[in-house]
Design an enzyme around this catalytic site. Structure first.
Site, mmCIF file in Angstrom:
data_model
loop_
_atom_site.group_PDB
_atom_site.id
_atom_site.type_symbol
_atom_site.label_atom_id
_atom_site.label_comp_id
_atom_site.label_asym_id
_atom_site.label_seq_id
_atom_site.Cartn_x
_atom_site.Cartn_y
_atom_site.Cartn_z
ATOM 1 C CG ASN A 15 17.977 30.365 12.857
ATOM 2 O OD1 ASN A 15 18.329 31.537 13.040
ATOM 3 N ND2 ASN A 15 17.017 29.803 13.562
ATOM 4 C CE LYS A 43 18.408 28.027 16.382
ATOM 5 N NZ LYS A 43 18.027 26.877 17.235
ATOM 6 C CG HIS A 76 12.853 29.000 14.873
ATOM 7 N ND1 HIS A 76 13.063 28.573 16.164
ATOM 8 C CD2 HIS A 76 13.753 28.327 14.105
ATOM 9 C CE1 HIS A 76 14.045 27.685 16.180
ATOM 10 N NE2 HIS A 76 14.481 27.517 14.942
ATOM 11 C CD GLU A 109 15.445 28.543 19.098
ATOM 12 O OE1 GLU A 109 16.159 27.548 19.259
ATOM 13 O OE2 GLU A 109 15.799 29.555 18.455
ATOM 14 C CD GLU A 156 13.612 24.520 12.608
ATOM 15 O OE1 GLU A 156 14.812 24.478 12.333
ATOM 16 O OE2 GLU A 156 13.119 25.369 13.361
ATOM 17 N N GLY A 216 18.396 21.837 18.911
ATOM 18 C CA GLY A 216 19.422 22.136 19.896
ATOM 19 C C GLY A 216 19.623 21.051 20.946
ATOM 20 C CB SER A 230 20.037 17.958 15.883
ATOM 21 O OG SER A 230 19.723 18.560 17.130
#
Length: 248
Positions: free
Chosen positions: A9, A11, A95, A97, A167, A173, A213
């Site tokens: 991904n 991003k 996701h 985010e 996730e 991150g 990560s």
């Protein structure tokens, strides 16, 4: 036997020119692994050049998101047929985010999953908990709920084409990674709820990734777990080290 799937991904990173450069760097490093499905998910603007750049290889291209309407006055959104026409095979949906920054809900993600299947796209459906939710002891309850709502009114024939990505939000991150045991526990819980929604055979065919990560140092241990079928990789997918994850 479920085939391992490792998806990058990207991003909001890489211009079209930079995307081609990264693909050309990675192609010779990952093209030998016929037992691993490799997916790159660049920004919308790079989808068409990415599809062209991977032609003749085992690499697939995915989008990072899409809207659940076919067309209309939705400034800034991208419709499912638009990404399908680019030649992509996968689309990341839900996701954390997107949930955190753009207010996506379990219900809107379900709408997107339905539209993805209508347009021949394979959704990578993201689920996971925040640190606060983990500390409250509701991780499994939350992930079960996210999974059930994402698959509402989805046939088992379609569900078999989906990929789930666990996730933990606290590991995205941050450099923190769930231990292989923690990741396996939640991925096993996802598979249990899939068997409840459908049946054990269907649940056994659906692939479940771990994301948060993932890097070259921990991929082998994570992917060795019985219910973890690969990874959804963020930052580490933007450099040549991504090949080390594919070649775990």
């Amino acid at each position: 036997m479920r085939k391992v799937i490792v998806a990058g991904n990207w991003k909001m990173n890489k211009t079209p020119r930079e995307a081609i450069e990264l693909i050309e760097t990675l192609k010779p490093l990952v093209s030998e692994r016929e037992d691993v499905e490799v997916v790159f998910c660049p920004p919308f603007i790079s989808l068409m050049v990415a599809v062209e750049a991977v032609k003749g290889t085992n690499i697939k291209i995915g989008a990072q998101n899409m809207y659940f309407e076919e067309n209309g006055a939705y400034t800034g959104e991208v419709a499912p047929d638009m990404i399908a026409e680019c030649g992509v095979e996968y689309v990341i949906l839900g996701h954390s985010e997107r949930r955190q920054y753009f207010g996506e809900t379990d219900e809107s993600i379900n709408k997107k999953v339905k539209k993805a299947f209508e347009h021949g796209l394979k959704p990578i459906i993201c689920v996971g908990e925040t640190l606060e939710q983990r500390e409250q002891g509701i991780t499994e309850d939350l992930v079960r709920l996210q999974t059930k709502i994402a698959l509402k009114d989805i046939s088992k024939e379609d569900a078999k084409k989906a990929v789930f990505a666990y996730e933990p939000v606290w590991a995205i991150g941050t450099g923190k990674t769930a231990t292989s045991v923690q990741a396996e526990e939640v991925c096993a819980a996802i598979r249990r709820v899939l068997s409840e929604i459908y049946d054990e055979e269907t649940a056994g065919e659906i692939r479940i990734q771990y994301g948060g990560s993932v890097n070259a140092g921990n991929a082998a241990e994570l992917f060795a777990m019985p219910n973890i079928d690969g990874g959804l990789v963020g930052g580490a997918s933007l450099k040549a080290d991504f090949a080390k994850i594919v070649n775990y």
